[in-house]
Design a protein around this motif. Sequence first.
Motif, PDB file in Angstrom:
ATOM      1  N   ALA A 123       0.829  -1.213   0.000  1.00 36.13           N
ATOM      2  CA  ALA A 123       0.000   0.000   0.000  1.00 36.13           C
ATOM      3  C   ALA A 123       0.860   1.258   0.000  1.00 36.13           C
ATOM      4  N   ALA A 124       1.962   1.223   0.779  1.00 38.05           N
ATOM      5  CA  ALA A 124       2.861   2.379   0.806  1.00 38.05           C
ATOM      6  C   ALA A 124       3.532   2.579  -0.540  1.00 38.05           C
ATOM      7  N   PHE A 125       3.963   1.489  -1.168  1.00 34.03           N
ATOM      8  CA  PHE A 125       4.581   1.582  -2.496  1.00 34.03           C
ATOM      9  C   PHE A 125       3.584   2.180  -3.492  1.00 34.03           C
ATOM     10  N   ALA A 126       2.341   1.704  -3.429  1.00 36.20           N
ATOM     11  CA  ALA A 126       1.322   2.211  -4.365  1.00 36.20           C
ATOM     12  C   ALA A 126       1.133   3.706  -4.183  1.00 36.20           C
ATOM     13  N   ARG A 127       1.118   4.175  -2.920  1.00 40.71           N
ATOM     14  CA  ARG A 127       0.956   5.610  -2.681  1.00 40.71           C
ATOM     15  C   ARG A 127       2.160   6.396  -3.187  1.00 40.71           C
ATOM     16  N   ILE A 128       3.362   5.843  -3.002  1.00 37.82           N
ATOM     17  CA  ILE A 128       4.563   6.519  -3.493  1.00 37.82           C
ATOM     18  C   ILE A 128       4.538   6.627  -5.010  1.00 37.82           C
ATOM     19  N   ILE A 129       4.177   5.526  -5.662  1.00 33.14           N
ATOM     20  CA  ILE A 129       4.143   5.524  -7.122  1.00 33.14           C
ATOM     21  C   ILE A 129       3.090   6.483  -7.651  1.00 33.14           C
ATOM     22  N   ASP A 130       1.961   6.530  -6.939  1.00 33.09           N
ATOM     23  CA  ASP A 130       0.880   7.427  -7.367  1.00 33.09           C
ATOM     24  C   ASP A 130       1.123   8.877  -6.978  1.00 33.09           C
ATOM     25  N   GLY A 131       2.192   9.118  -6.179  1.00 33.03           N
ATOM     26  CA  GLY A 131       2.520  10.467  -5.800  1.00 33.03           C
ATOM     27  C   GLY A 131       1.672  11.028  -4.679  1.00 33.03           C
ATOM     28  N   GLU A 132       0.994  10.118  -3.924  1.00 42.25           N
ATOM     29  CA  GLU A 132       0.099  10.590  -2.874  1.00 42.25           C
ATOM     30  C   GLU A 132       0.790  10.627  -1.510  1.00 42.25           C
TER      31      GLU A 132
END
Length: 318
Positions: free
Chosen positions: A307-316
Motif C-alpha cells: 500500500a505504501a509503495f502504491a501511494r509513493i508511485i501514485d505520488g500521494e
Amino acid sequence: MVAFGGGHGLHATLSALRVLVDDLTVDDLTAIVTVADNGGSSGRLRGEFNVVPPGDLRMALAALCGSDTWGDTWARVLQHRFQGEGEMRGHVVGNLLIVGLWELLGDPVDALDWVGRLLGAKGRVLPMALAPMDIRAEVRGLVPGDPDALTTVRGQVEVATTEGVITSVELEPPDPPVSPVALGKVAEADWCFLGPGSWFSSVIPHVRVAALREALVATEARLVVVLNLEEQQGETGGFGPADHLAVLFEHAPALRVHTVLADAANLSDDQRAELRQVVDDAGARLVVDDVAADDGSPRHDPAKLAAAFARIIDGEAS
C-alpha cells in the motif's frame, strides 16, 4: 520495477511488489539479489560446487510465487529444509534445485528463469554477480585497550555477527562480473527499490559492485530506499534511521535517491528530524508510513508495504 537486496528484507519487498503485479500496477518485476552468503546450506553448496550461494536467490523466487495453490505449494517446497541426522540435514530443497539446474544448463540466469517458470513466479530473479564473492568489513572495537583500532572481518556471516562497529564494507573480488540482463533491467526500470535488510551484508553490497552502482546512478528510474525498522545487533548496533541512510551515501556518494521510506511507529520525533535533514541534504523525499508487522517483530508487513509503495508511485505519499 527492480528490487535490490537479500534475505528476509528482499522477501518482504518482493512480496509487496508481487501484490502490485497481481493488481496490474506493475507489468515487469525483477529482483537483483545479494550473493555473498557463506553460511548454512548455501555456504556448503558454494564450497562444494564453487557456485554463487543460492539461498537468497531461492528466497526471492519463493516471494514471487503466485498466490494460487500451485504457487503456494511450490513456495513451501522451495523453502523446505531437510531434517534427519545425515549429510543432507540442513540443506534446502530450493538450493539443491537451483544448483542442479546450474550444473545442467551451465548458465545461471537461464537456470533461474527455468526455476521461475516452474514456480509460476511473477517476475525474474537475477544474481548481483556471476561469481562467488566475499564481504570484507573494517570494524572498530575488537582490539582490547584500543577501541579505535580497525580489524578486518571477512565473510557475510562474520560481518553480520561482529561485536564491533562496522565502518565500511568492500567486496572480494572488488569488481565481479555482472549479468548484462541485470544491467539492462536497471537501465529500463521506472522504479528501483533498495532495502530493507541486513544493511552492510545485504543492502550496501549492491552499490559496491561497480557496474551495478554505475547503472543505478545512470538510470532514469526513481530510487526508493526502504529503511529498516530498527538497529540490527552486530551489523548496525546503535544506528538510527539517519545513520542507515548516511552510511549508504558514504559508500555511494553519487547515488540519486527519489524517496526514503520509514515506518511511523519506529521513528521518534528526534529521529524524524535527523532523518529529514539527511534526506533533504540528498535532495530526496521522506515518506513516513505504517509498514511494520503487527506482531511486534522487526519486520515489514508485505500488505502494508504494498500500500505504501502504491501511494509513493501514485505520488500521494507525504
